[in-house]
Design an enzyme around this catalytic site. Structure first.
Site, PDB file in Angstrom:
ATOM      1  N   ARG A 194       0.857  -1.180   0.000  1.00  0.00           N
ATOM      2  CA  ARG A 194       0.000   0.000   0.000  1.00  0.00           C
ATOM      3  C   ARG A 194       0.899   1.238   0.000  1.00  0.00           C
ATOM      4  NH1 ARG A 194      -1.913  -3.663   3.845  1.00  0.00           N
ATOM      5  NH2 ARG A 194      -3.984  -4.526   3.381  1.00  0.00           N
ATOM      6  N   LYS A 220      -1.902  -2.745   7.906  1.00  0.00           N
ATOM      7  CA  LYS A 220      -3.131  -2.370   8.596  1.00  0.00           C
ATOM      8  C   LYS A 220      -3.322  -3.193   9.867  1.00  0.00           C
ATOM      9  CE  LYS A 220      -5.995  -0.759   4.734  1.00  0.00           C
ATOM     10  NZ  LYS A 220      -7.255  -1.004   3.990  1.00  0.00           N
ATOM     11  N   HIS A 293      -1.977   2.139  -6.559  1.00  0.00           N
ATOM     12  CA  HIS A 293      -2.826   0.995  -6.226  1.00  0.00           C
ATOM     13  C   HIS A 293      -2.991   0.081  -7.441  1.00  0.00           C
ATOM     14  CE1 HIS A 293      -5.228  -0.648  -2.995  1.00  0.00           C
ATOM     15  NE2 HIS A 293      -6.144  -0.995  -3.867  1.00  0.00           N
ATOM     16  N   ARG A 296      -0.366  -2.354  -7.260  1.00  0.00           N
ATOM     17  CA  ARG A 296      -0.707  -3.402  -6.280  1.00  0.00           C
ATOM     18  C   ARG A 296      -1.586  -4.459  -6.944  1.00  0.00           C
ATOM     19  NH1 ARG A 296      -0.938  -4.471  -0.772  1.00  0.00           N
ATOM     20  NH2 ARG A 296      -2.963  -4.991   0.142  1.00  0.00           N
ATOM     21  N   HIS A 319      -3.101  -9.215   3.311  1.00  0.00           N
ATOM     22  CA  HIS A 319      -4.529  -9.348   3.558  1.00  0.00           C
ATOM     23  C   HIS A 319      -4.774 -10.345   4.687  1.00  0.00           C
ATOM     24  CE1 HIS A 319      -5.656  -6.902   0.249  1.00  0.00           C
ATOM     25  NE2 HIS A 319      -5.196  -7.711  -0.676  1.00  0.00           N
ATOM     26  N   TYR A 328      -8.454  -7.952  -6.036  1.00  0.00           N
ATOM     27  CA  TYR A 328      -7.178  -7.531  -6.604  1.00  0.00           C
ATOM     28  C   TYR A 328      -6.781  -8.363  -7.818  1.00  0.00           C
ATOM     29  CZ  TYR A 328      -6.415  -4.539  -2.598  1.00  0.00           C
ATOM     30  OH  TYR A 328      -6.533  -3.545  -1.671  1.00  0.00           O
TER      31      TYR A 328
END
Length: 353
Positions: A194, A220, A293, A296, A319, A328
């Site tokens: 990210r 995250k 992105h 990604r 993830h 994705y």
């Protein structure tokens, strides 16, 4: 409600019937007059942009994408502009674009129930609403040829000298921004972090274990993951640490890996400019604009297309849930044909066997 039998009708006829239904619901109080007026106005614009004479069932996700983006660039008579905007810039407000997309979505939901379309094309639409900036095309993955061109340009840029890389701005003696730019693109295209993970990376997050370079990514939810770097990327990283990154004893961000021209931590908004500079070095036939992105998406798509274990790809991208990968994974041209050519049940059989 069970859908009616399929009835092929043109766009204009479908819109006319839908508008008649909306106005009838407004008379009975199911819709407010203001809501009905918005739906009717949006549908008139939709018919104009989609082509009133086209068969409604012929419209697919790409066609609806084109309509949504055409609406975004359509002049808004309620907003005055003194100077013409740059080509391709949205003229509708973000709220108007999101509202129009909702109107089109509700229309197709009704059309599917009424039997005017066999499949709702909104399921294949890639133009998504954003809270700021209006509708944007989903960040699609680059093809193998496009991604290869970008990666090659990044590697060449990282290997060239300061004079070759100079683009008009005076070079600093204490850093080589061309190596940094190549490293940024290589990390985005091969590891798929990210943007926040990339710009937040510190020098100490990169380490060697058993002769191999790893990047400890802080993602995250406080989760971390150690991702091994491809050898080509590790070489550029070493070059940046040794020759490209300034040795700042009193720097503003001495721990940050990626530094701006002024020696501060590279900002998230600077990353797109870095990608665009590298893209300018790709030959036009292999060049396609892409966002951070989008790179990604490119990482996930090509790792999965190469039959990489899905759980390994999940861990590379950071993830928590394997199901998130479906967002994705983009379709690549020719991938089904390639899969059939190397079918695992037939690879050991001789022709005619």
């Amino acid at each position: 409600m069970r859908p009616a039998e399929f009835e092929p009708i043109c766009v204009q006829e479908a819109v006319d019937r839908y508008v008649e239904m909306v106005r009838a619901k407004a008379l009975t109080g199911q819709f407010s007059p203001a809501t009905a007026e918005v739906y009717c106005r949006d549908m008139a614009v939709f018919a104009e942009l989609a082509g009133p004479g086209r068969l409604l069932d012929d419209l697919d996700g790409a066609d609806v994408d084109a309509v949504l983006l055409a609406f975004a660039r359509r002049p808004d008579g309620r907003r005055r502009r003194h100077d013409p905007p740059p080509a391709g810039r949205a003229l509708q407000s973000a709220a108007s674009q999101a509202r129009f997309r909702r109107s089109v979505s509700v229309f197709f939901r009704y059309a599917a129930t009424a039997g005017w379309v066999r499949l709702d094309p909104m399921r294949a639409v890639t133009v998504m609403p954003r809270q700021r900036g209006g509708l944007r095309a989903e960040r699609r993955a680059l093809t193998a040829e496009q991604a290869g061109g970008l990666v090659q340009a990044a590697r060449r840029l990282a290997e060239c000298g300061p004079a070759e890389a100079r683009t008009g701005r005076a070079a600093r003696r204490d850093q080589r921004t061309e190596i940094r730019d190549g490293l940024v693109v290589l990390l985005l295209a091969t590891v798929g972090p990210r943007v926040s993970e990339l710009t937040g990376a510190n020098v100490e997050d990169f380490f060697v274990n058993d002769g191999r370079w790893y990047w400890r990514i802080f993602g995250k939810g406080g989760r971390t993951r150690d991702v091994p770097l491809p050898e080509a990327v590790a070489r550029v990283l070493q070059a940046y640490l040794e020759r490209g990154r300034p040795l700042l004893d009193r720097g503003v961000e001495p721990k940050a890996l990626l530094l701006s021209w002024r020696g501060r931590r590279l900002a998230r908004g600077d990353v797109q400019a870095v990608i665009d500079r590298v893209l300018a070095r790709v030959e036009p036939s292999r060049r396609r604009a892409v966002t951070p992105h989008g790179l990604r998406h490119t990482t996930a798509t090509h790792l999965l297309a190469a039959a990489t274990d899905m759980d390994a790809v999940r861990r590379v991208l950071g993830h928590a849930d394997l199901a998130t990968l479906s967002r994705y994974r983009d379709e690549l041209p020719g991938e089904l044909e390639a899969a059939m050519r190397v079918h695992p049940l037939l690879k050991d059989q001789a022709p005619g066997g």
